[in-house]
Write an enzyme that holds these catalytic residues in place. Structure first.
Site, PDB file in Angstrom:
ATOM      1  N   CYS A  71       0.909  -1.173  -0.076  1.00  0.00           N
ATOM      2  CA  CYS A  71      -0.148  -0.087  -0.096  1.00  0.00           C
ATOM      3  C   CYS A  71       0.902   1.221   0.062  1.00  0.00           C
ATOM      4  O   CYS A  71       1.617   1.487   0.939  1.00  0.00           O
ATOM      5  CB  CYS A  71      -0.933  -0.115   1.178  1.00  0.00           C
ATOM      6  SG  CYS A  71      -1.900   1.296   1.047  1.00  0.00           S
ATOM      7  N   ASN A  73       0.096   4.449  -0.504  1.00  0.00           N
ATOM      8  CA  ASN A  73      -0.363   5.746   0.828  1.00  0.00           C
ATOM      9  C   ASN A  73      -0.028   5.115   1.998  1.00  0.00           C
ATOM     10  O   ASN A  73       0.469   5.915   2.793  1.00  0.00           O
ATOM     11  CB  ASN A  73      -1.919   5.980   0.419  1.00  0.00           C
ATOM     12  CG  ASN A  73      -2.163   6.850  -0.932  1.00  0.00           C
ATOM     13  OD1 ASN A  73      -1.294   7.956  -1.045  1.00  0.00           O
ATOM     14  ND2 ASN A  73      -3.197   6.409  -1.491  1.00  0.00           N
ATOM     15  N   HIS A 161      -2.152  -3.724 -11.245  1.00  0.00           N
ATOM     16  CA  HIS A 161      -2.814  -2.732 -11.785  1.00  0.00           C
ATOM     17  C   HIS A 161      -3.103  -2.753 -13.262  1.00  0.00           C
ATOM     18  O   HIS A 161      -2.346  -3.195 -13.926  1.00  0.00           O
ATOM     19  CB  HIS A 161      -1.933  -1.634 -11.375  1.00  0.00           C
ATOM     20  CG  HIS A 161      -1.669  -1.313  -9.918  1.00  0.00           C
ATOM     21  ND1 HIS A 161      -2.747  -0.426  -9.227  1.00  0.00           N
ATOM     22  CD2 HIS A 161      -0.878  -1.475  -8.916  1.00  0.00           C
ATOM     23  CE1 HIS A 161      -2.237  -0.460  -7.696  1.00  0.00           C
ATOM     24  NE2 HIS A 161      -0.995  -1.345  -7.802  1.00  0.00           N
ATOM     25  N   ASN A 192      -6.416  -4.012  -9.221  1.00  0.00           N
ATOM     26  CA  ASN A 192      -6.751  -2.646  -9.244  1.00  0.00           C
ATOM     27  C   ASN A 192      -6.918  -1.980 -10.560  1.00  0.00           C
ATOM     28  O   ASN A 192      -6.257  -2.189 -11.543  1.00  0.00           O
ATOM     29  CB  ASN A 192      -5.831  -1.729  -8.509  1.00  0.00           C
ATOM     30  CG  ASN A 192      -5.514  -2.474  -6.834  1.00  0.00           C
ATOM     31  OD1 ASN A 192      -6.293  -2.351  -6.111  1.00  0.00           O
ATOM     32  ND2 ASN A 192      -4.428  -3.175  -7.027  1.00  0.00           N
ATOM     33  N   GLU A 210     -10.254   0.421  -6.569  1.00  0.00           N
ATOM     34  CA  GLU A 210      -9.192  -0.427  -5.757  1.00  0.00           C
ATOM     35  C   GLU A 210      -9.698  -1.894  -5.616  1.00  0.00           C
ATOM     36  O   GLU A 210     -10.745  -2.024  -5.241  1.00  0.00           O
ATOM     37  CB  GLU A 210      -8.841   0.241  -4.571  1.00  0.00           C
ATOM     38  CG  GLU A 210      -7.915   1.253  -4.721  1.00  0.00           C
ATOM     39  CD  GLU A 210      -6.895   1.483  -3.300  1.00  0.00           C
ATOM     40  OE1 GLU A 210      -6.489   0.437  -2.666  1.00  0.00           O
ATOM     41  OE2 GLU A 210      -7.014   2.741  -3.097  1.00  0.00           O
ATOM     42  N   CYS A 219      -4.730   6.357  -4.717  1.00  0.00           N
ATOM     43  CA  CYS A 219      -3.957   4.855  -4.346  1.00  0.00           C
ATOM     44  C   CYS A 219      -2.541   5.189  -4.960  1.00  0.00           C
ATOM     45  O   CYS A 219      -2.114   5.513  -5.909  1.00  0.00           O
ATOM     46  CB  CYS A 219      -4.577   4.019  -5.406  1.00  0.00           C
ATOM     47  SG  CYS A 219      -4.003   2.252  -5.455  1.00  0.00           S
ATOM     48  N   THR A 221       0.251   2.888  -4.900  1.00  0.00           N
ATOM     49  CA  THR A 221       0.716   1.964  -5.755  1.00  0.00           C
ATOM     50  C   THR A 221      -0.048   2.084  -7.049  1.00  0.00           C
ATOM     51  O   THR A 221       1.020   2.033  -8.133  1.00  0.00           O
ATOM     52  CB  THR A 221       0.551   0.453  -5.446  1.00  0.00           C
ATOM     53  OG1 THR A 221      -0.807   0.272  -5.093  1.00  0.00           O
ATOM     54  CG2 THR A 221       1.226   0.093  -4.289  1.00  0.00           C
ATOM     55  N   GLY A 222      -1.152   2.575  -7.243  1.00  0.00           N
ATOM     56  CA  GLY A 222      -1.677   2.910  -8.505  1.00  0.00           C
ATOM     57  C   GLY A 222      -1.291   3.750  -9.294  1.00  0.00           C
ATOM     58  O   GLY A 222      -1.224   3.853 -10.487  1.00  0.00           O
TER      59      GLY A 222
HETATM   60  N1  LIG Z   1      -6.469  -2.275  -2.889  1.00  0.00           N
HETATM   61  C1  LIG Z   1      -5.085  -2.436  -3.048  1.00  0.00           C
HETATM   62  C2  LIG Z   1      -4.336  -2.358  -1.602  1.00  0.00           C
HETATM   63  C3  LIG Z   1      -4.092  -0.924  -1.179  1.00  0.00           C
HETATM   64  C4  LIG Z   1      -3.151  -0.087  -2.126  1.00  0.00           C
HETATM   65  C5  LIG Z   1      -3.577   1.281  -2.067  1.00  0.00           C
HETATM   66  N2  LIG Z   1      -4.564   2.015  -1.077  1.00  0.00           N
HETATM   67  C6  LIG Z   1      -2.166   2.216  -2.352  1.00  0.00           C
HETATM   68  O1  LIG Z   1      -2.191   3.251  -1.518  1.00  0.00           O
HETATM   69  O2  LIG Z   1      -1.309   1.644  -2.701  1.00  0.00           O
HETATM   70  C7  LIG Z   1      -4.860  -3.945  -3.399  1.00  0.00           C
HETATM   71  O3  LIG Z   1      -5.513  -4.855  -3.143  1.00  0.00           O
HETATM   72  O4  LIG Z   1      -3.928  -4.312  -4.177  1.00  0.00           O
END
Ligand SMILES: N[C@H](CCC[C@H](N)C(=O)O)C(=O)O
Length: 277
Positions: A71, A73, A161, A192, A210, A219, A221-222
């Site tokens: 994650c 963030n 992603h 995502n 997500e 997000c 990573t996104g």
């Molecule tokens: N929902 C994401 C995890 C949280 C990632 C996101 N909140 C960030 O800030 O990277 C997943 O299942 O891969």
């Protein structure tokens, strides 16, 4: 259970000190803890835990109860809280995650700059099926559920992603398109989904659905996956600022898949309290 609520561009998490609380006891109640009416309310739960490979270990659970590899963030808030708790002394720390050992650094201006490691581009690493071998860059995905086709670029930052470039990000019905793509059979671990509009040579607008959490305000990573996809598609070079619903992130990458991506952004503590398990 004692907890501290943090948010990073509105992507909000219940933080739990894994040195003091039993993870399994807490994760049994993830959905109710994250419920914004019957619980604390959050996009997920993040645990600070001991590690024998790094300064600390981070585990993150989405609001639907599923565990994610990483994650972006969350790791910014993780670094600030770990420092506040006195678990670490240095401003740059190592964190064991499902995406490997990553390095957040608290900057003098209170922002956090994270070495997010390398993006993973091979279909097997996303993981994504039905696209053949190698990277998935601007390939066509036909979604069986809604009969629509999308031009997708897939990037893993430890978590999957699916990045889609659009002419008008504000016009995308994210709550309809998102879940269809999140659960599309091309993605055996789901994905995502990022909808991206290019505003200028190094400025992107991104909206996200997500995996395991639905629409969030940001997000991390996104956003890294978004900029990597933009660079791989020749839209951007060297990095970009990305405007999310919750605010702005700055991403740096030279486009070499062997080189690391860096993300810089805020994280703020909101409140702390005790939850009755
Ligand atoms: N929902 C994401 C995890 C949280 C990632 C996101 N909140 C960030 O800030 O990277 C997943 O299942 O891969």
């Amino acid at each position: 259970m004692h907890f501290v609520k943090w948010q990073a561009l509105g992507n909000d998490f219940v933080f739990v000190n894994g040195f003091k609380e039993k993870l399994e006891e807490v994760t049994k109640h993830t959905k109710e803890i994250c419920d914004r009416h019957f619980g604390i309310g959050a996009d997920g739960i993040i645990f600070v835990l001991p590690s024998d490979k790094a300064d600390l270990k981070m585990r993150i659970f989405n609001s639907d109860g599923s565990e994610a590899e990483m994650c972006g963030n969350g790791i910014r808030a993780f670094a600030k809280w770990a420092h506040e708790l006195g678990l670490v002394k240095e401003k740059r720390i190592s964190v064991e995650t499902g995406a490997g050992i990553l390095y957040p650094e608290i900057l003098d201006n209170g922002m956090v700059r994270v070495d997010m490691g390398c993006p993973h581009l091979d279909a097997k690493e996303i993981p994504a099926e039905g696209f053949g071998e190698g990277p998935i860059i601007n390939q066509t995905l036909a979604n069986e559920k809604n009969g629509k086709s999308y031009q997708v670029t897939c990037v893993s930052m430890g978590n999957p992603h699916c990045v889609i470039f659009v002419d008008d990000a504000e016009a995308v019905p994210v709550t309809e398109e998102g879940p269809n793509l999140e659960t599309d059979p091309h993605f055996p671990k789901k994905t995502n989904v990022e909808f991206v509009e290019q505003l200028s040579p190094n400025h992107l607008r991104m909206r996200v659905w997500e995996r395991g959490a639905g629409v969030t305000l940001a997000c991390g990573t996104g956003t890294c996956a978004t900029v990597a996809a933009a660079i791989l598609n020749g839209r951007v070079s060297g990095g970009a600022d990305v405007t999310l619903d919750g605010g702005q992130l700055h991403i740096e990458w030279d486009g070499n898949p062997k080189d690391h991506i860096f993300m810089t952004g805020p994280a703020e503590k909101v409140f702390e309290g005790d939850y009755l398990l």
